[in-house]
Enzyme design. Structure first.
Site, PDB file in Angstrom:
ATOM      1  N   CYS A  72      39.870  46.574  57.399  1.00 10.09           N
ATOM      2  CA  CYS A  72      38.472  46.154  57.514  1.00 10.09           C
ATOM      3  C   CYS A  72      38.095  45.797  58.947  1.00 10.09           C
ATOM      4  O   CYS A  72      36.948  45.961  59.352  1.00 10.09           O
ATOM      5  CB  CYS A  72      38.191  44.993  56.578  1.00 10.09           C
ATOM      6  SG  CYS A  72      39.373  43.643  56.730  1.00 10.09           S
ATOM      7  N   VAL A  77      37.579  42.322  34.602  1.00 11.81           N
ATOM      8  CA  VAL A  77      38.327  41.091  34.898  1.00 11.81           C
ATOM      9  C   VAL A  77      37.722  40.345  36.082  1.00 11.81           C
ATOM     10  O   VAL A  77      37.542  39.123  36.038  1.00 11.81           O
ATOM     11  CB  VAL A  77      39.813  41.416  35.156  1.00 11.81           C
ATOM     12  CG1 VAL A  77      40.561  40.185  35.664  1.00 11.81           C
ATOM     13  CG2 VAL A  77      40.465  41.936  33.882  1.00 11.81           C
ATOM     14  N   GLY A 130      37.805  45.606  38.326  1.00  9.04           N
ATOM     15  CA  GLY A 130      36.843  44.662  38.886  1.00  9.04           C
ATOM     16  C   GLY A 130      35.651  44.373  38.000  1.00  9.04           C
ATOM     17  O   GLY A 130      35.300  43.202  37.787  1.00  9.04           O
ATOM     18  N   LYS A 164      43.437  38.028  40.469  1.00 12.85           N
ATOM     19  CA  LYS A 164      43.204  39.403  40.033  1.00 12.85           C
ATOM     20  C   LYS A 164      43.411  40.328  41.233  1.00 12.85           C
ATOM     21  O   LYS A 164      42.544  40.461  42.094  1.00 12.85           O
ATOM     22  CB  LYS A 164      41.800  39.620  39.473  1.00 12.85           C
ATOM     23  CG  LYS A 164      41.673  40.976  38.740  1.00 12.85           C
ATOM     24  CD  LYS A 164      40.398  41.745  39.010  1.00 12.85           C
ATOM     25  CE  LYS A 164      40.373  42.624  40.187  1.00 12.85           C
ATOM     26  NZ  LYS A 164      41.008  43.950  40.057  1.00 12.85           N
ATOM     27  N   GLU A 215      35.356  37.900  52.271  1.00  9.87           N
ATOM     28  CA  GLU A 215      35.661  38.653  53.486  1.00  9.87           C
ATOM     29  C   GLU A 215      35.422  40.112  53.157  1.00  9.87           C
ATOM     30  O   GLU A 215      36.082  40.678  52.285  1.00  9.87           O
ATOM     31  CB  GLU A 215      37.117  38.398  53.920  1.00  9.87           C
ATOM     32  CG  GLU A 215      37.426  38.897  55.312  1.00  9.87           C
ATOM     33  CD  GLU A 215      38.083  40.265  55.287  1.00  9.87           C
ATOM     34  OE1 GLU A 215      37.376  41.248  55.600  1.00  9.87           O
ATOM     35  OE2 GLU A 215      39.268  40.349  54.963  1.00  9.87           O
ATOM     36  N   GLU A 257      31.079  51.782  56.949  1.00  9.04           N
ATOM     37  CA  GLU A 257      32.535  51.639  56.982  1.00  9.04           C
ATOM     38  C   GLU A 257      33.182  52.846  56.301  1.00  9.04           C
ATOM     39  O   GLU A 257      32.924  53.130  55.132  1.00  9.04           O
ATOM     40  CB  GLU A 257      32.951  50.346  56.266  1.00  9.04           C
ATOM     41  CG  GLU A 257      34.419  50.044  56.389  1.00  9.04           C
ATOM     42  CD  GLU A 257      34.783  48.686  55.820  1.00  9.04           C
ATOM     43  OE1 GLU A 257      35.521  47.955  56.479  1.00  9.04           O
ATOM     44  OE2 GLU A 257      34.318  48.368  54.708  1.00  9.04           O
TER      45      GLU A 257
END
Length: 484
Positions: free
Chosen positions: A291, A215, A212, A179, A254, A391
């Site tokens: 990231c 699915v 998200g 996905k 991750e 972040e």
């Protein structure tokens, strides 16, 4: 580069790839893919449903026994063929990602399209070298594929993050349901087309697109999925882990990062300048949508103003523009939502007392269209500020002064994250000593380059497990002991 009429066509994919065929989805919903520079529709993809996930998982489960028993050298041939076909479509892949995500075309070709080619080829080669069995006393220890793997991937490196999961999973003998992010999904269809072209056995690779919460959650919760490999935000990673825990499936995640780049006090003026300039470039790579970006620059308090001056000059040298033309250093962010998020963080930094050195919330001049944000530098940041803890995922650098070496390490580790980091020193051994004290999965010494064969992943809330290299491959293997 001029933009051809063919490249401007809206790419419509109205089918999913399940069990070796392009199939009509269970529902009729479609998701629009937006060009981050023009803000216009550049593609449409199916809005998949849990029913589509069920079909894909059933296909993957049915294919698993045969694929897991396929000799490693045969699996390697498939991977090598996929790598070669990705290389043949490198220009197309780069253009799609430059349009979706906003990375300037030359970089998109080298990184966004180039890395997946090399990673897929690496796993083909690894299969010729890896030992799946080991004798320990009277036990034969064997490594076997974990089973059906659900791969859920992000939009910032859309094909690289897919291949970093799919390649080692297939190499290990697992079957896959992918996905991809609905924000930048078009290269996942290129990969599915290639899987079909190389005659990968039906059900070994399946593609289901969608949102998200629909699915992704159906995949994470599915009782016949043996493992979930997820890359994305820490918030979404927690949700995936919660759902996966109900069936005690393996989870590799991750997640986010807030990486610190420590510039030590022993650098001469020229080396210090290089370190600061390199740090800005690292922070702004892919418009800050990375990231592992070094978004906190830690400098000796006595050299704070020197660092600020160099960072300002470097940030202001970044040209902004259409990434497809390949001239600008910085493209747009991926979406209107992401642009708003980054601007809100810049406002928050100003409100909390950080010094805005350059950049800011105003749109860049002459760029009325596109999700552009000015390259921004904050000075006199302390580590309790929001911009130092959360972040941002945009071209925003926080410069934080420190008192001494121990203070630098304390600040670097004072975060919920632990994905990456950097240390700059005239003494490499000193840099390595400090790197060992950082609670983070990767540390770059004096600006060393990314190694796609080394393990990538994080400590703390940056995730569990590793991707890339031998370590990423072993995430997809179970261990069995045969007592003889």
């Amino acid at each position: 580069m001029s933009v051809s009429a063919k490249q401007l066509e809206v790419k419509v994919h109205d089918k999913l790839y399940i069990n070796g065929a392009w199939v009509v989805p269970a529902a009729e919903g479609m998701i629009e893919v937006i060009n981050s520079t023009t803000e216009e529709v550049m593609g449409r993809i199916p809005e998949g449903t849990p029913e589509d996930v069920n079909r894909a998982v059933a296909a993957a489960k049915a294919a698993f026994e045969s694929w897991s028993m396929t000799p490693p050298e045969e699996r390697a041939k498939y991977l090598q063929s996929i790598s070669e076909k990705l290389a043949a479509r490198q220009d197309e892949i780069a253009y799609l990602i430059a349009s979706e995500v906003g990375m300037p075309l030359p970089l998109a070709k080298a990184v966004q399209a180039g890395l997946p080619i090399s990673v897929m080829g690496y796993y083909a080669k690894l299969l010729g070298e890896y030992s799946f069995e080991e004798q320990i006393g009277n036990s034969l220890v064997v490594r076997e594929p974990v089973g059906v793997v659900g791969c859920i991937t992000p939009w910032n490196y859309p094909l690289h993050q897919v291949v970093a999961k799919v390649a080692p999973a297939l190499a290990a003998g697992c079957t896959v349901v992918l996905k991809p992010s609905e924000v930048a999904p078009l290269t996942a269809f290129v990969l599915a087309e290639i899987m079909h072209e190389v005659d990968l056995p039906a059900g070994v690779f399946n593609l289901v697109t969608g949102y998200g919460p629909v699915v992704g959650e159906a995949l994470a919760a599915h009782p016949e999925v043996d493992m979930i490999s997820f890359t994305g935000s820490t918030r979404a990673g927690k949700r995936v882990s919660e759902l996966a825990a109900q069936t005690v499936k393996r989870v590799a995640v991750e997640l986010g990062g807030k990486s610190a780049n420590i510039i030590l006090d022993d650098l001469d003026a020229e080396a210090f300048k290089k370190a600061v300039r390199s740090g800005v470039n690292n922070c702004y790579f892919n418009s800050g949508q990375t990231c592992s970006a070094h978004t906190r620059m830690l400098v000796p308090r006595s050299r704070h103003e020197e660092a600020v001056r160099i960072a300002k000059e470097t940030a202001e040298s970044f040209t902004l523009g259409d990434p497809r033309e390949g001239k600008a250093k910085l493209g747009p962010l991926v979406s209107a939502a992401q642009r708003e998020r980054v601007r809100n963080y810049i406002k928050k930094g100003i409100e909390e007392g950080a010094v805005l050195v350059t950049g800011g919330v105003e749109p860049p001049e002459g760029l009325e269209k596109g999700y552009f944000v000015r390259p921004t530098v904050f000075a006199q940041v302390n580590n309790r500020m929001t911009i130092a803890q959360e972040e941002i995922f945009g071209p925003v650098l926080s410069i934080i002064p420190y008192e001494d070496e121990d203070d630098a390490v304390r600040i670097a580790n004072d975060t919920i994250y632990g994905l990456s980091g950097g240390v700059w020193s005239a003494d490499v051994e000193r840099a390595k000593r400090i790197a060992r004290r950082l609670r983070t999965g990767q540390v770059d010494i004096n600006g060393a380059s990314f190694n796609p064969m080394a393990p990538f992943g994080g400590y703390k809330q940056s995730g569990n497990g590793r991707e890339l290299g031998k370590y990423g491959f072993e995430e997809f293997l179970e261990i069995k002991s045969l007592q003889l």
